[in-house]
Write an enzyme that holds these catalytic residues in place. Structure first.
Site, PDB file in Angstrom:
ATOM      1  N   GLY A   1       1.346  -0.765   0.225  1.00 54.84           N
ATOM      2  CA  GLY A   1      -0.069   0.042  -0.079  1.00 54.84           C
ATOM      3  C   GLY A   1       0.918   1.481   0.171  1.00 54.84           C
ATOM      4  O   GLY A   1       1.938   0.920   0.721  1.00 54.84           O
ATOM      5  N   ALA A   2       0.670   2.240  -0.963  1.00 58.24           N
ATOM      6  CA  ALA A   2       1.362   3.261  -1.004  1.00 58.24           C
ATOM      7  C   ALA A   2       1.720   3.917  -0.062  1.00 58.24           C
ATOM      8  O   ALA A   2       3.522   4.615   0.787  1.00 58.24           O
ATOM      9  CB  ALA A   2       1.411   4.138  -2.040  1.00 58.24           C
TER      10      ALA A   2
ATOM     11  N   ASP B   1      -1.604   4.798  -6.463  1.00 59.87           N
ATOM     12  CA  ASP B   1      -0.043   4.041  -6.151  1.00 59.87           C
ATOM     13  C   ASP B   1       1.170   5.778  -6.610  1.00 59.87           C
ATOM     14  O   ASP B   1       1.441   5.760  -6.400  1.00 59.87           O
ATOM     15  CB  ASP B   1       0.103   3.372  -6.730  1.00 59.87           C
TER      16      ASP B   1
ATOM     17  N   ASN C   1      -3.423   2.844 -10.126  1.00 60.18           N
ATOM     18  CA  ASN C   1      -3.633   1.510  -8.996  1.00 60.18           C
ATOM     19  C   ASN C   1      -3.231   0.134  -9.473  1.00 60.18           C
ATOM     20  O   ASN C   1      -2.887  -0.387 -10.269  1.00 60.18           O
ATOM     21  CB  ASN C   1      -4.620   2.026  -8.867  1.00 60.18           C
ATOM     22  N   LYS C   2      -4.218  -0.219  -8.419  1.00 60.49           N
ATOM     23  CA  LYS C   2      -3.212  -1.508  -8.872  1.00 60.49           C
ATOM     24  C   LYS C   2      -4.087  -2.403 -10.792  1.00 60.49           C
ATOM     25  O   LYS C   2      -4.916  -2.169 -10.119  1.00 60.49           O
ATOM     26  CB  LYS C   2      -4.499  -2.476  -7.535  1.00 60.49           C
TER      27      LYS C   2
ATOM     28  N   ARG D   1      10.544  -0.811  -4.505  1.00 56.98           N
ATOM     29  CA  ARG D   1       9.268  -0.732  -4.638  1.00 56.98           C
ATOM     30  C   ARG D   1       9.048   0.372  -5.981  1.00 56.98           C
ATOM     31  O   ARG D   1       9.493   1.150  -5.467  1.00 56.98           O
ATOM     32  CB  ARG D   1       8.253  -1.385  -4.114  1.00 56.98           C
TER      33      ARG D   1
ATOM     34  N   GLN E   1      -5.786  -8.744  -2.382  1.00 57.71           N
ATOM     35  CA  GLN E   1      -5.793  -7.781  -2.063  1.00 57.71           C
ATOM     36  C   GLN E   1      -7.220  -7.417  -1.419  1.00 57.71           C
ATOM     37  O   GLN E   1      -7.048  -7.530   0.181  1.00 57.71           O
ATOM     38  CB  GLN E   1      -5.040  -6.422  -2.253  1.00 57.71           C
TER      39      GLN E   1
HETATM   40  O1  MRU Z   1       1.064  -3.862  -4.421  1.00 58.57           O
HETATM   41  P1  MRU Z   1       0.178  -3.283  -3.170  1.00 58.57           P
HETATM   42  O2  MRU Z   1      -0.987  -3.793  -2.614  1.00 58.57           O
HETATM   43  O3  MRU Z   1       1.200  -2.546  -2.937  1.00 58.57           O
HETATM   44  O4  MRU Z   1      -0.739  -1.986  -3.958  1.00 58.57           O
HETATM   45  C1  MRU Z   1      -1.392  -1.146  -3.499  1.00 58.57           C
HETATM   46  C2  MRU Z   1      -2.599  -0.031  -4.082  1.00 58.57           C
HETATM   47  O5  MRU Z   1      -2.411  -0.709  -5.347  1.00 58.57           O
HETATM   48  C3  MRU Z   1      -3.031  -0.041  -3.669  1.00 58.57           C
HETATM   49  O6  MRU Z   1      -4.613   0.701  -3.774  1.00 58.57           O
HETATM   50  C4  MRU Z   1      -2.942   2.059  -3.135  1.00 58.57           C
HETATM   51  O7  MRU Z   1      -1.451   1.797  -2.274  1.00 58.57           O
HETATM   52  C5  MRU Z   1      -3.574   2.892  -2.222  1.00 58.57           C
HETATM   53  S1  MRU Z   1      -3.378   2.567  -1.156  1.00 58.57           S
HETATM   54  C6  MRU Z   1      -3.994   3.876  -0.327  1.00 58.57           C
END
Ligand code: MRU
Length: 368
Positions: A54-55, A243, A253-254, A90, A202
């Site tokens: 998560g960012a 992100d 985003n994801k 990352r 997730q």
């Molecule tokens: O690969 P991840 O689990 O770190 O990806 C997270 C996401 O895509 C979230 O939607 C993003 O970080 C926003 S978190 C507030």
């Protein structure tokens, strides 16, 4: 947020005053385990292997990683080495670099003897700021949900979300989930469609776990279900996290977020993105062309982990050996598909002007 009646943040300073506690998110949803980070190397591994993710949370973990490095060696060389180690963990979420730049800015001018204490102080501030920002996002996004509720009194408000932009992705509250928790706590009848979010699940493992613990009604759906639900009027709005958000409002985003935005656009469903301002990268404009997309190991696609009927956690293979797999971790939703950005300073348009107006102090400072 509370876990079994005890309040937790996702990251904290342990009672020894220097080591850092985290929740191991690779163990969810079946196990709740905490881990201690005692070095910058351990912080880097926790980010890379996604014990934390998560960012916003990876930014805070990196900040504490620098503090751990300074405790061991506060020289200029050690500071530069910690930055390099952590920034490479990352590539997509900009909060990581933002937090490391903040640490650099605070620590570099100081004499080495003063750096460790200052690093712990600044890391704790970044964590506290994240909580305050997310609470403000909750208040601002609540207005959107309230307006929908007012237009249809007594009816359940169905909100679709993707991945985990929840408490577990931040220090507390979450971004996309903050308006949902705020609405639920205020007594509005919300229900959340939770995209499972392959390949790492997730949504199914983290968002569902969070909502369950907070008592928010929700339903986990396979990733491809959202379009169908929208066609049948079963989604009132979508709220996702990000992100990295570009200066013109493109949102990374994801993986899979873009397809949900397209489906929302085709069906007239409002598509909101919740973000803390450290997620805005004023150095990039065209998200599709400019944002580096993380590609992760193929085993996340070819294998799945879960609990067997007799309670064992097992990993199984679901793709024939010999088939190639691809694992792009993020995609970019162009600003034209985003109804609005829910920020700590209000709900704004996903446009260059609106973003620059809301965050003028950052818009003017493009960095390398
Ligand atoms: O690969 P991840 O689990 O770190 O990806 C997270 C996401 O895509 C979230 O939607 C993003 O970080 C926003 S978190 C507030």
């Amino acid at each position: 947020m509370n876990v079994n009646g005890r309040h937790y943040r996702t990251i904290w300073l342990n009672d020894d005053g220097w080591s850092v506690g985290i929740i191991d998110q690779t163990r969810f949803p079946h196990l709740f385990e905490t881990v201690t980070l005692a070095s910058a190397g351990e912080a880097a591994t926790a980010i890379r292997d996604m014990l934390v993710r998560g960012a916003p949370l990876i930014g805070v973990t990196a900040a504490y990683g620098v503090a751990l490095a300074m405790r061991a060696d506060a020289s200029d060389a050690a500071l530069a080495a910690a930055y390099e180690l952590l920034v490479k963990t990352r590539p997509t979420a900009i909060n990581l670099k933002w937090a490391l730049d903040e640490m650099m800015r605070s620590l570099k001018p100081l004499p080495p003897a003063a750096r460790a204490a200052a690093a712990y102080r600044r890391a704790a501030e970044i964590a506290d700021e994240d909580v305050a920002i997310n609470q403000a996002i909750g208040r601002n996004g609540f207005g959107i949900i309230q307006a929908i509720a007012a237009a249809r009194p007594g009816k359940t408000i169905n909100i679709l979300t993707h991945c985990n932009a929840g408490w577990l992705a931040t220090v507390d509250w979450g971004t996309a989930t903050a308006p949902i928790y705020t609405a639920h706590d205020a007594g509005l009848p919300v229900h959340v469609w939770v995209d499972e979010t392959r390949p790492r699940n997730q949504g199914a493992s983290l968002t569902a776990w969070e909502l369950l613990h907070h008592g928010v009604p929700h339903t986990v759906i396979p990733d491809n279900t959202g379009g169908h639900l929208m066609q049948h009027g079963l989604v009132d709005l979508a709220i996702v996290g990000t992100d990295r958000t570009t200066a013109q409002g493109d949102v990374c985003n994801k993986i899979g977020t873009y397809l949900k935005a397209l489906a929302a656009h085709d069906n007239g469903v409002p598509f909101y993105v919740a973000l803390p301002s450290p997620t805005i990268d004023f150095n990039v404009v065209d998200g599709v062309k400019e944002i580096p997309i993380e590609q992760r190991g193929g085993s996340e696609v070819s294998h799945m982990t879960g609990r067997t009927a007799d309670g064992r956690i097992e990993t199984v293979e679901i793709v024939p050996r010999g088939s190639q797999v691809a694992n792009f971790a993020f995609d970019v939703t162009p600003a034209r598909y985003v109804t609005g950005l829910i920020t700590e300073r209000g709900v704004i348009a996903a446009s260059r002007d609106a973003i620059a107006k809301a965050f003028p102090e950052r818009a003017g400072t493009r960095s390398g």
